[in-house]
Structure formats: C-alpha cells, structure tokens
Design a protein around this motif. Structure first.
Motif: not given
Length: 190
Positions: A116-139
């Motif tokens: 779960g931890w590694v999968t969450g990290t992978f999804l966050g790192a991959a999504a972080g490159a795609l999401l707008p900066a305002s969304v990633t900062a809020a998350m």
C-alpha cells in the motif's frame, strides 16, 4: 500520506523510480519527508544520517516492545527481515494482539503495508507530474495536516496527552474525528 510523499518527492526533483525506491527501502513517512528535504537542500550524508537517526529512533523502541510478544518460531532471520517493516501502524496492530506474534502474521501485515505504501508513492509521484501545481500543493498541505496515528488524532482534538487508558478512545473515535477533518481536506483540494 504515501500519495502526498510521492508528489513531494517529484516536486523535489526525484524521479518516480527514485521516490518508489525510497518508499520501499525506508518505511517511515516522517523520515522520508525529512530525507527528501535534506536531498532538496543539498545536504550531506552526515546531515542525512543525523536527521534519520533523530526522526526514526522511535522504531528501535517499538521493536524492543514487540520483541516481548514474539512466538518461539521467530528465528533471527525472521527478526532481521521483519524489523524493516515496523511502522507506527504495524506496531499498533501487533500491540493489540493477545496471542504471541507469529512470523506468518507479521509477514502478512508487513507485505500489505509495504504494498500500500509503495503503491501510494508511485501513484502520487506519477500524478504529481500531471496535476496542476495548485492541486498538488493542496494535497500536500492536507496530508501534512492530518494526524498519522489514532493517538495523535485524539491528542490534537482533546489537547491532552494520550496514555494507555485513552488508547481505546483513540481507536473507538477515529472515524468520527476523521469525518470532522474532512471539510478541511476538501477545502484544501478544491
């Protein structure tokens, strides 16, 4: 938390692979966040070692406590392998067990936790490159604001120290208090 860590690692310049490897090899959210901050600041290996020792010393105490609950089938190789997987959550689950902890039980909960931890990290790192900066900062802000354990949650909400007598309160009221924190989380994401 792992999703937020993945985003943070990407923002610090780490690749998705590097973020995943950090999560796989260093199962400590606070240690990982502190480590990425040291990396981003261009810190030395000595600084990294000191930060990790300071942030993660509690795991040695957790391991000492859990060693008193181990089944006789826990050989030294089992202890060495499973010591890597002791986290706040694993400690909490194992501490609540009435029977001695078996290697099979520990491997099972550790495997689920690591996955779960590694999968969450992978999804966050991959999504972080795609999401707008305002969304990633809020998350990231909402992830950092949430308590990491039920005891920390009760501590924050009641402004009193959590003792063994209030640990049951922490478990029984977690869902209710987490729901109270949801408006803040939704506000940060939107």
């Amino acid at each position: 938390m792992s999703f937020g860590f993945g985003i943070m690692a990407g923002q610090a310049g780490l690749t998705v692979f590097e973020a995943v490897m950090i999560s796989l090899l260093n199962l400590t959210s606070a240690g990982q966040v502190a480590g990425v901050e040291v990396i981003a600041a261009g810190g030395t290996l000595a600084e990294m070692a000191l930060v990790q020792l300071t942030v993660n010393i509690r795991y040695a105490l957790m391991a000492l406590s859990l060693s008193q609950k181990l089944d006789e089938r826990f050989t030294m190789p089992h202890r060495l392998i499973l010591a890597h997987g002791i986290t706040d959550e694993i400690f909490g689950v194992c501490s609540a067990q009435r029977e001695p902890l078996t290697p099979a039980f520990m491997y099972g909960i550790t495997a689920v936790s690591i996955f779960g931890w590694v999968t969450g990290t992978f999804l966050g790192a991959a999504a972080g490159a795609l999401l707008p900066a305002s969304v990633t900062a809020a998350m990231i802000a909402s992830a950092e604001a949430l308590p990491s354990t039920p005891m920390e949650l009760v501590n924050r909400l009641t402004e009193q120290a959590v003792t063994p007598s209030t640990a049951e309160t922490a478990r029984s009221t977690l869902a209710l208090h987490a729901a109270q924190l949801m408006p803040f989380t939704l506000y940060c994401v939107m």
